[in-house]
Design a protein around this motif. Sequence first.
Motif, mmCIF file in Angstrom:
data_model
loop_
_atom_site.group_PDB
_atom_site.id
_atom_site.type_symbol
_atom_site.label_atom_id
_atom_site.label_comp_id
_atom_site.label_asym_id
_atom_site.label_seq_id
_atom_site.Cartn_x
_atom_site.Cartn_y
_atom_site.Cartn_z
ATOM 1 N N LEU A 98 0.795 -1.231 0.000
ATOM 2 C CA LEU A 98 0.000 0.000 0.000
ATOM 3 C C LEU A 98 0.829 1.284 0.000
ATOM 4 O O LEU A 98 0.398 2.300 -0.553
ATOM 5 N N ILE A 99 1.987 1.274 0.637
ATOM 6 C CA ILE A 99 2.755 2.520 0.814
ATOM 7 C C ILE A 99 4.108 2.472 0.118
ATOM 8 O O ILE A 99 4.436 3.321 -0.703
ATOM 9 N N CYS A 100 4.897 1.459 0.440
ATOM 10 C CA CYS A 100 6.256 1.389 -0.110
ATOM 11 C C CYS A 100 6.186 0.709 -1.486
ATOM 12 O O CYS A 100 6.702 -0.381 -1.708
ATOM 13 N N LEU A 101 5.523 1.405 -2.403
ATOM 14 C CA LEU A 101 5.225 0.833 -3.718
ATOM 15 C C LEU A 101 6.483 0.818 -4.592
ATOM 16 O O LEU A 101 7.402 1.599 -4.372
ATOM 17 N N PRO B 106 6.646 5.619 -4.083
ATOM 18 C CA PRO B 106 6.222 5.213 -2.736
ATOM 19 C C PRO B 106 5.688 6.415 -1.953
ATOM 20 O O PRO B 106 6.129 7.542 -2.168
ATOM 21 N N GLY B 107 4.741 6.135 -1.058
ATOM 22 C CA GLY B 107 4.119 7.221 -0.282
ATOM 23 C C GLY B 107 4.886 7.491 1.000
ATOM 24 O O GLY B 107 4.347 7.304 2.104
ATOM 25 N N CYS B 108 6.128 7.948 0.879
ATOM 26 C CA CYS B 108 6.980 8.123 2.065
ATOM 27 C C CYS B 108 6.362 9.094 3.075
ATOM 28 O O CYS B 108 6.554 8.941 4.286
ATOM 29 N N GLN B 109 5.580 10.086 2.574
ATOM 30 C CA GLN B 109 5.015 11.046 3.527
ATOM 31 C C GLN B 109 3.997 10.398 4.452
ATOM 32 O O GLN B 109 3.781 10.860 5.561
ATOM 33 N N ALA B 110 3.390 9.317 3.999
ATOM 34 C CA ALA B 110 2.385 8.639 4.842
ATOM 35 C C ALA B 110 2.968 7.400 5.501
ATOM 36 O O ALA B 110 2.238 6.626 6.121
ATOM 37 N N CYS B 111 4.274 7.211 5.385
ATOM 38 C CA CYS B 111 4.863 5.945 5.842
ATOM 39 C C CYS B 111 5.184 5.986 7.337
ATOM 40 O O CYS B 111 5.849 6.908 7.808
ATOM 41 N N PRO B 112 4.757 4.962 8.062
ATOM 42 C CA PRO B 112 5.031 4.944 9.511
ATOM 43 C C PRO B 112 6.512 4.717 9.809
ATOM 44 O O PRO B 112 6.943 4.932 10.934
ATOM 45 N N LEU B 113 7.291 4.291 8.817
ATOM 46 C CA LEU B 113 8.711 4.001 9.056
ATOM 47 C C LEU B 113 9.620 5.109 8.530
ATOM 48 O O LEU B 113 10.850 4.964 8.548
ATOM 49 N N ALA B 114 9.033 6.202 8.053
ATOM 50 C CA ALA B 114 9.852 7.239 7.406
ATOM 51 C C ALA B 114 10.981 7.725 8.328
ATOM 52 O O ALA B 114 12.111 7.936 7.883
ATOM 53 N N ALA B 115 10.683 7.840 9.623
ATOM 54 C CA ALA B 115 11.707 8.356 10.546
ATOM 55 C C ALA B 115 12.888 7.408 10.666
ATOM 56 O O ALA B 115 13.972 7.815 11.100
ATOM 57 N N ARG B 116 12.703 6.152 10.293
ATOM 58 C CA ARG B 116 13.773 5.150 10.419
ATOM 59 C C ARG B 116 14.330 4.728 9.066
ATOM 60 O O ARG B 116 15.148 3.817 9.006
ATOM 61 N N CYS B 117 13.854 5.340 8.003
ATOM 62 C CA CYS B 117 14.188 4.843 6.664
ATOM 63 C C CYS B 117 15.412 5.568 6.111
ATOM 64 O O CYS B 117 15.384 6.778 5.902
ATOM 65 N N ARG B 118 16.476 4.804 5.858
ATOM 66 C CA ARG B 118 17.712 5.428 5.357
ATOM 67 C C ARG B 118 17.549 5.963 3.947
ATOM 68 O O ARG B 118 18.047 7.030 3.623
ATOM 69 N N ALA B 119 16.865 5.221 3.104
ATOM 70 C CA ALA B 119 16.721 5.677 1.714
ATOM 71 C C ALA B 119 15.955 7.000 1.687
ATOM 72 O O ALA B 119 16.309 7.914 0.937
ATOM 73 N N ASP B 120 14.928 7.114 2.525
ATOM 74 C CA ASP B 120 14.148 8.350 2.548
ATOM 75 C C ASP B 120 14.978 9.491 3.126
ATOM 76 O O ASP B 120 15.021 10.579 2.561
ATOM 77 N N SER B 121 15.659 9.238 4.242
ATOM 78 C CA SER B 121 16.405 10.339 4.853
ATOM 79 C C SER B 121 17.583 10.778 3.985
ATOM 80 O O SER B 121 17.960 11.934 3.981
HETATM 81 S S1 SF4 Z 1 9.860 5.912 3.951
HETATM 82 FE FE1 SF4 Z 1 11.133 4.183 3.295
HETATM 83 S S2 SF4 Z 1 9.965 2.377 3.886
HETATM 84 FE FE2 SF4 Z 1 8.568 4.114 3.934
HETATM 85 S S3 SF4 Z 1 7.610 4.185 1.884
HETATM 86 FE FE3 SF4 Z 1 9.397 5.516 1.823
HETATM 87 S S4 SF4 Z 1 11.027 4.215 1.059
HETATM 88 FE FE4 SF4 Z 1 9.404 2.850 1.777
#
Ligand code: SF4
Length: 388
Positions: free
Chosen positions: A225-228, A232-247
């Motif tokens: 649903l989110i990490c497509l 990917p819907g990183c803004q709505a992702c519950p793991l964004a604060a822990r996600c290296r690729a996003d940060s």
């Molecule tokens: S924040 Fe990371 S885990 Fe979450 S949707 Fe984005 S890429 Fe995937």
Amino acid sequence: MTNPMRRRAGVPLIIKACFMMPAKPKPTTIEALCPRQACTAIRKALRTWYDRHQRPLPWRQSRDPYRIWVSEVMLQQTQVKTVLPYYERFLAAFPDIHSLAAAGSQTVLKLWEGLGYYRRAHHLMEAARTITREYNGCLPTERDAFRTLPGVGDYIANAVMSIAFGQPWAVVDGNVKRVLARLFCLEDPVNRPSTHARFQALADHLLDRSDPSTHNQAVMELGALICLPRNPGCQACPLAARCRADSDGVVDRYPVRDKKAAIPEHAMVAGVVHKRGNVLLVRRPDEGFLGGLWEFPGGRCQKKESLPEACRRTVQEQTGLTIAAGAPIARVRHAYTHFKITLGAVACRWESGRVRLDGPVAFRWVPLRELEAFPLTGAIKKVLLHLK
Ligand code: SF4
């Protein structure tokens, strides 16, 4: 006079050079990649998100191991929206292991028709018969015993054991790999078989052993649903604060994949052989590709062969019949996992001979209106649309 702007323009470069940091070394062990505190935070965030956002899918309304097993088998390589109607029809016809074990393979294949990967249906039937015979109709609760059944690999074993019985086995499918690859910026190509063990070890490490069922489903649901794969819907992702690729702003780089070889395309022919108001259908062997499905006789075209020529040759090779091949009546394209086909269907008339099969394992002369009663290959179903 010196231009002050010029002098100033050089300064930031020097400052930049002085402050250039060496690249951060990448953690090498799984514990360093995801320390205990981070694991705890990820598990909690996943659980909270899943409680609020999970889809009310029919297999989630039941703890019946049989229903969970069927859903996991159907969901392998297949999207949820495709599976839903098949799942409902399949369970209406075979509500428990005993009814599936007693079913004829053609009935099961007809219900599976269009879902693809037909080995899954054969394996389900074989496994249901084994469970009925050796386990009194109850799905084995020991992973090792369940894993020995036909079609049960590591993914299915871990999914069923964790979701149905709450056992601490972590699942790793395409969605899970994508989430892990992005969370930890893993350079391991997700489609290279040798990297699977590393993803499994990381998933094992991250697993919430207090509730493996919810945890496994939550990671897969996040991937669905989110990490497509795209956007990917990183803004709505519950793991964004822990996600290296996003940060690090490098989500697009993950997951890493080995380049796939180009998919070959084959020219095929099928003969719609008419004889006294019926047409000829042949059945593929149960073992192997499209096992047990029915189709018109035919085969692969050779270079420089016209469709009618290829049709006469392949029908004669497969069935021993001599036919008169007429005009092509349809040309359809169909894609499988590792190749594509262009299938030309040719109207034919039986001329002489009795059927002697070479390749197919059964045949029937069938009125056109009754063809749909047979479990047919996807390409032949497309041809039927033209015949209608
Ligand atoms: S924040 Fe990371 S885990 Fe979450 S949707 Fe984005 S890429 Fe995937």
